[in-house]
Design a protein around this motif. Structure first.
Motif, PDB file in Angstrom:
ATOM      1  N   TRP A  17      -5.779  -4.499   3.143  1.00  0.00           N
ATOM      2  CA  TRP A  17      -4.665  -3.835   3.840  1.00  0.00           C
ATOM      3  C   TRP A  17      -4.149  -2.729   2.943  1.00  0.00           C
ATOM      4  N   GLY A  18      -4.567  -1.511   3.235  1.00  0.00           N
ATOM      5  CA  GLY A  18      -4.103  -0.399   2.422  1.00  0.00           C
ATOM      6  C   GLY A  18      -5.063   0.771   2.470  1.00  0.00           C
ATOM      7  N   THR A  19      -4.888   1.690   1.528  1.00  0.00           N
ATOM      8  CA  THR A  19      -5.717   2.894   1.486  1.00  0.00           C
ATOM      9  C   THR A  19      -5.939   3.318   0.040  1.00  0.00           C
ATOM     10  N   LEU A  20      -6.998   4.079  -0.175  1.00  0.00           N
ATOM     11  CA  LEU A  20      -7.228   4.775  -1.434  1.00  0.00           C
ATOM     12  C   LEU A  20      -6.706   6.195  -1.263  1.00  0.00           C
ATOM     13  N   ARG A  21      -5.696   6.568  -2.035  1.00  0.00           N
ATOM     14  CA  ARG A  21      -5.106   7.900  -1.887  1.00  0.00           C
ATOM     15  C   ARG A  21      -5.830   8.946  -2.735  1.00  0.00           C
ATOM     16  N   ARG A  22      -6.237   8.571  -3.935  1.00  0.00           N
ATOM     17  CA  ARG A  22      -6.838   9.566  -4.821  1.00  0.00           C
ATOM     18  C   ARG A  22      -7.684   8.854  -5.871  1.00  0.00           C
ATOM     19  N   ALA A  23      -8.761   9.497  -6.291  1.00  0.00           N
ATOM     20  CA  ALA A  23      -9.554   9.019  -7.422  1.00  0.00           C
ATOM     21  C   ALA A  23      -9.788  10.184  -8.376  1.00  0.00           C
ATOM     22  N   MET A  35      -2.558   2.495  -2.072  1.00  0.00           N
ATOM     23  CA  MET A  35      -1.422   1.871  -1.417  1.00  0.00           C
ATOM     24  C   MET A  35      -1.900   0.554  -0.858  1.00  0.00           C
ATOM     25  N   GLU A  36      -1.136  -0.519  -1.075  1.00  0.00           N
ATOM     26  CA  GLU A  36      -1.545  -1.831  -0.597  1.00  0.00           C
ATOM     27  C   GLU A  36      -0.317  -2.692  -0.320  1.00  0.00           C
ATOM     28  N   TRP A  37      -0.550  -3.954  -0.009  1.00  0.00           N
ATOM     29  CA  TRP A  37       0.546  -4.838   0.355  1.00  0.00           C
ATOM     30  C   TRP A  37       0.808  -5.843  -0.756  1.00  0.00           C
ATOM     31  N   ASP A  38       2.081  -5.948  -1.135  1.00  0.00           N
ATOM     32  CA  ASP A  38       2.513  -6.930  -2.123  1.00  0.00           C
ATOM     33  C   ASP A  38       2.935  -8.188  -1.375  1.00  0.00           C
ATOM     34  N   SER A  40       3.716 -11.068  -2.500  1.00  0.00           N
ATOM     35  CA  SER A  40       4.775 -11.848  -3.155  1.00  0.00           C
ATOM     36  C   SER A  40       6.154 -11.362  -2.738  1.00  0.00           C
ATOM     37  N   ASN A  41       6.353 -10.033  -2.743  1.00  0.00           N
ATOM     38  CA  ASN A  41       7.653  -9.455  -2.385  1.00  0.00           C
ATOM     39  C   ASN A  41       7.699  -8.941  -0.953  1.00  0.00           C
ATOM     40  N   TRP A  42       6.550  -8.999  -0.281  1.00  0.00           N
ATOM     41  CA  TRP A  42       6.448  -8.635   1.130  1.00  0.00           C
ATOM     42  C   TRP A  42       6.895  -7.195   1.393  1.00  0.00           C
ATOM     43  N   ASN A  43       6.272  -6.275   0.673  1.00  0.00           N
ATOM     44  CA  ASN A  43       6.493  -4.848   0.928  1.00  0.00           C
ATOM     45  C   ASN A  43       5.294  -4.066   0.413  1.00  0.00           C
ATOM     46  N   LYS A  44       5.250  -2.793   0.759  1.00  0.00           N
ATOM     47  CA  LYS A  44       4.186  -1.926   0.273  1.00  0.00           C
ATOM     48  C   LYS A  44       4.347  -1.695  -1.230  1.00  0.00           C
ATOM     49  N   ILE A  45       3.222  -1.459  -1.875  1.00  0.00           N
ATOM     50  CA  ILE A  45       3.250  -1.166  -3.303  1.00  0.00           C
ATOM     51  C   ILE A  45       2.138  -0.166  -3.602  1.00  0.00           C
ATOM     52  N   THR A  46       2.417   0.767  -4.502  1.00  0.00           N
ATOM     53  CA  THR A  46       1.428   1.744  -4.932  1.00  0.00           C
ATOM     54  C   THR A  46       0.928   1.352  -6.310  1.00  0.00           C
ATOM     55  N   CYS A  47      -0.391   1.360  -6.491  1.00  0.00           N
ATOM     56  CA  CYS A  47      -0.994   0.879  -7.735  1.00  0.00           C
ATOM     57  C   CYS A  47      -1.982   1.900  -8.291  1.00  0.00           C
ATOM     58  N   VAL A  48      -2.200   1.802  -9.604  1.00  0.00           N
ATOM     59  CA  VAL A  48      -3.252   2.564 -10.269  1.00  0.00           C
ATOM     60  C   VAL A  48      -4.240   1.570 -10.849  1.00  0.00           C
ATOM     61  N   TYR A  49      -5.536   1.794 -10.565  1.00  0.00           N
ATOM     62  CA  TYR A  49      -6.611   0.959 -11.079  1.00  0.00           C
ATOM     63  C   TYR A  49      -7.498   1.798 -11.999  1.00  0.00           C
ATOM     64  N   PHE A  58     -12.950  -2.678 -11.056  1.00  0.00           N
ATOM     65  CA  PHE A  58     -11.669  -2.047 -11.324  1.00  0.00           C
ATOM     66  C   PHE A  58     -10.654  -3.105 -11.749  1.00  0.00           C
ATOM     67  N   GLU A  59      -9.724  -2.700 -12.600  1.00  0.00           N
ATOM     68  CA  GLU A  59      -8.590  -3.551 -12.939  1.00  0.00           C
ATOM     69  C   GLU A  59      -7.301  -2.762 -12.737  1.00  0.00           C
ATOM     70  N   GLN A  60      -6.257  -3.460 -12.272  1.00  0.00           N
ATOM     71  CA  GLN A  60      -4.968  -2.805 -12.044  1.00  0.00           C
ATOM     72  C   GLN A  60      -4.251  -2.593 -13.369  1.00  0.00           C
ATOM     73  N   ILE A  61      -3.737  -1.369 -13.572  1.00  0.00           N
ATOM     74  CA  ILE A  61      -3.022  -1.076 -14.815  1.00  0.00           C
ATOM     75  C   ILE A  61      -1.583  -0.633 -14.577  1.00  0.00           C
ATOM     76  N   LEU A  62      -1.244  -0.245 -13.347  1.00  0.00           N
ATOM     77  CA  LEU A  62       0.131   0.163 -13.030  1.00  0.00           C
ATOM     78  C   LEU A  62       0.460  -0.251 -11.614  1.00  0.00           C
ATOM     79  N   GLU A  63       1.732  -0.540 -11.361  1.00  0.00           N
ATOM     80  CA  GLU A  63       2.173  -0.763  -9.993  1.00  0.00           C
ATOM     81  C   GLU A  63       3.590  -0.235  -9.831  1.00  0.00           C
ATOM     82  N   PHE A  64       3.857   0.319  -8.648  1.00  0.00           N
ATOM     83  CA  PHE A  64       5.139   0.928  -8.335  1.00  0.00           C
ATOM     84  C   PHE A  64       5.647   0.355  -7.018  1.00  0.00           C
TER      85      PHE A  64
END
Length: 266
Positions: A17-23, A35-38, A40-49, A58-64
């Motif tokens: 559930w989400g999209t790849l915005r940029r690589a 952009m994906e779904w969190d 745990s907190n039940w909202n959208k979250i933007t991440c960097v892998y 890939f491994e996640q290194i940032l989340e907003f």
């Protein structure tokens, strides 16, 4: 050679559930902005892998989290093509960079504004000229920094939004020459202060070789033999320009073995 493909690992949450915005690629390391779904907190979250094995994993290194930094449409990232070193990230109005040790450093903040966001920069050895486009209500406002993203000022605007993620670019020859594409293609020669439309969409008909087709999903400047070669990708094919968009030449007129039809009569 592309004959067979394997699924990567690590991006399953965005795939579900989400999209790849940029690589972006920096020294054979791939960074992905998602952009994906969190759950745990039940909202959208933007991440960097990050991938250090050419995309196998890939491994996640940032989340907003969305409430803190804004919607996923307000995130974008950039890395140099000719001088790749750091990943630069715009998150809402927060601008910073991500280094090889995965440390994110905030460099500056844009004036308080919101809207669909694109970032680009002048690709030199130590990037100083950054630009951000923010679109709201189909008007795109441009912001500029000439000190590496520390301070920002608002420039001009155009009455269109970006057609796709790659519709905003900076010249590889001149840090003050910018290109922006929506339905039409625009150019600025003064760092985004004023903008000129290349041609109206309807001028294409009857002048297909020298007028841009409507819809600009990508603008790609490259340096070839010391000169900028600009590719403008439209819904009607690809054009080239060797004079910073003053003139264009359609290179999709024949021999592509594809067709495009907007209407069908039976």
């Amino acid at each position: 050679h592309g004959a067979s493909w394997n699924y990567t690992t690590g991006l399953e949450n965005a795939e579900n559930w989400g999209t790849l915005r940029r690589a972006c690629v920096v020294n054979d390391v791939i960074y992905a902005l998602t952009m994906e779904w969190d759950y745990s907190n039940w909202n959208k979250i933007t991440c960097v892998y990050k991938s250090v094995d050419m995309g196998e994993s890939f491994e996640q290194i940032l989340e907003f989290p969305e409430p803190e930094y804004g919607a996923e449409s307000e995130f974008d990232m950039w890395a140099g093509y000719y001088f790749p070193e750091d990943i630069y990230l715009i998150a809402g109005t927060t601008f910073g960079k991500l280094d090889a040790q995965d440390q994110f450093t905030v460099l500056g903040n844009l004036p308080e504004t919101s809207g669909q966001t694109r970032i680009s920069a002048f690709d030199d050895n130590s990037p100083q000229n950054f630009y951000v486009a923010k679109t709201s209500n189909n008007v795109t406002h441009f912001f500029a920094s000439s000190d590496g993203g520390i301070t920002w000022s608002q420039k001009g605007s155009v009455s269109e939004g970006p057609f796709q993620m790659n519709s905003f670019a900076v010249s590889v020859d001149n840090p003050n020459t910018l290109y922006f594409g929506g339905v039409s293609c625009f150019r600025s020669l003064n760092g985004g202060q004023t903008w000129t439309k290349k041609n109206e969409w309807w001028q294409y008909y009857g002048s297909e070789e020298t007028m841009l087709h409507a819809d600009i999903p990508g603008i790609s400047p490259f340096k070839v033999d010391g000169q900028e070669l600009l590719f403008i990708n439209t819904d009607g094919g690809t054009y080239i320009s060797t004079d910073y968009l003053s003139s264009v030449q359609n290179i999709s007129m024949e021999n592509l073995r594809v067709s495009q039809y907007y209407s069908t009569y039976t």
